[in-house]
Scaffold this motif. Structure first.
Motif, mmCIF file in Angstrom:
data_model
loop_
_atom_site.group_PDB
_atom_site.id
_atom_site.type_symbol
_atom_site.label_atom_id
_atom_site.label_comp_id
_atom_site.label_asym_id
_atom_site.label_seq_id
_atom_site.Cartn_x
_atom_site.Cartn_y
_atom_site.Cartn_z
ATOM 1 N N PRO A 176 0.801 -1.235 0.000
ATOM 2 C CA PRO A 176 0.000 0.000 0.000
ATOM 3 C C PRO A 176 0.826 1.273 0.000
ATOM 4 O O PRO A 176 1.949 1.303 0.520
ATOM 5 N N SER A 201 -3.734 -3.640 3.107
ATOM 6 C CA SER A 201 -4.150 -2.501 2.285
ATOM 7 C C SER A 201 -4.569 -1.355 3.197
ATOM 8 O O SER A 201 -4.914 -1.552 4.365
ATOM 9 N N SER A 254 -7.130 2.066 2.803
ATOM 10 C CA SER A 254 -8.036 2.924 2.039
ATOM 11 C C SER A 254 -8.164 4.242 2.791
ATOM 12 O O SER A 254 -8.777 4.302 3.861
ATOM 13 N N TYR A 255 -7.570 5.290 2.229
ATOM 14 C CA TYR A 255 -7.625 6.587 2.886
ATOM 15 C C TYR A 255 -9.002 7.228 2.733
ATOM 16 O O TYR A 255 -9.413 8.020 3.580
ATOM 17 N N LYS A 256 -9.716 6.850 1.684
ATOM 18 C CA LYS A 256 -11.039 7.423 1.443
ATOM 19 C C LYS A 256 -12.050 6.910 2.461
ATOM 20 O O LYS A 256 -12.849 7.668 3.009
ATOM 21 N N THR A 257 -12.034 5.600 2.709
ATOM 22 C CA THR A 257 -12.981 5.010 3.664
ATOM 23 C C THR A 257 -12.374 4.832 5.057
ATOM 24 O O THR A 257 -13.039 4.350 5.963
ATOM 25 N N LYS A 297 -9.970 2.720 6.079
ATOM 26 C CA LYS A 297 -9.992 1.288 6.388
ATOM 27 C C LYS A 297 -8.585 0.722 6.251
ATOM 28 O O LYS A 297 -7.921 0.873 5.220
ATOM 29 N N THR A 317 -10.425 0.938 11.541
ATOM 30 C CA THR A 317 -10.646 2.295 11.059
ATOM 31 C C THR A 317 -10.108 3.270 12.092
ATOM 32 O O THR A 317 -9.731 2.867 13.203
#
Length: 220
Positions: free
Chosen positions: A35, A79, A81-84, A86, A186
């Motif tokens: 990532p 992984s 996920s900066y958007k969600t 997660k 999160t």
């Protein structure tokens, strides 16, 4: 006048800080197909701590991205996920319920991404009926671990003792082979919500550097 001067120096420091951040805090990776790492995360040994936020330190080990969580240890970062917001993790020991049993997220900046329910871990001296799914990675020849949905109305079997009741994403199932399921975490946004856009630095410049900037710019 003093207030105006402070505002000018402060605004100047933010401009310089932003410029320096984009140069000193680039996105990094630990290896191929790993990532992207940027604010609020940072990599120890490759980036300054100012590139991220406290509690978001990652480590690159043999081209693998790792995170150390208090009360448990190192987990592989699958992984981000900066958007969600997660963070998907994998246990190197392939024992997700061992992680659940020992992990104390209250000591970290994270919480479970998925909805959690209360489950009780049972340690039994004898195997329970097949309707109970034994957790192999926690069990041995003389002890057998199970996760059961918590209910104060249901008594613990006589051959078992309740080890701990925890809020976790799911009970053990032999049909779930990917141990990253459930190890989704999160986080809340760090206080400096604009830091990501500025490249990742979260700290302000020292007062001496404020004065140097002001003097170099002819403000003082």
């Amino acid at each position: 006048m003093a207030a105006l001067l402070f505002f000018i120096v402060f605004a100047t420091s933010i401009h310089v800080k932003t410029h320096a951040s984009s140069e000193n805090c680039p996105t990094v990776r630990c290896g191929h197909n790993t990532p992207d790492i940027h604010f609020p995360f940072w990599v120890k040994g490759q980036q300054s701590q100012r590139c991220g936020s406290a509690g978001f330190e990652l480590v690159c080990k043999e081209n693998t991205t790792m995170i150390h969580l208090p009360s448990y240890g190192n987990l592989i970062v699958k992984s981000i996920s900066y958007k969600t917001k997660k963070l998907d993790l994998i246990d190197p020991g392939n024992c997700v319920h061992g992680v659940f049993l020992n992990l104390n997220l209250s000591l970290s900046r994270f919480r479970y991404y998925y909805v959690v329910k209360n489950y009780t871990f049972l340690n039994c001296s004898a195997r329970l009926p097949p309707s109970f799914a034994e957790v192999p990675c926690l069990s041995g020849p003389r002890h057998h671990f199970y996760t059961v949905k918590y209910s104060s109305a249901v008594p613990v079997p006589s051959s078992c003792r309740a080890v701990k009741t925890l809020a976790i994403p799911f009970a053990y199932s032999p049909y779930i082979s990917d141990n990253s399921f459930g190890l989704g975490l999160t986080w809340d946004s760090p206080r400096c919500e604009e830091c990501e856009a500025k490249g990742g630095k979260t700290s302000f410049l020292p007062e001496a550097q404020f004065l140097n900037i002001a003097q170099d710019g002819g403000l003082l």
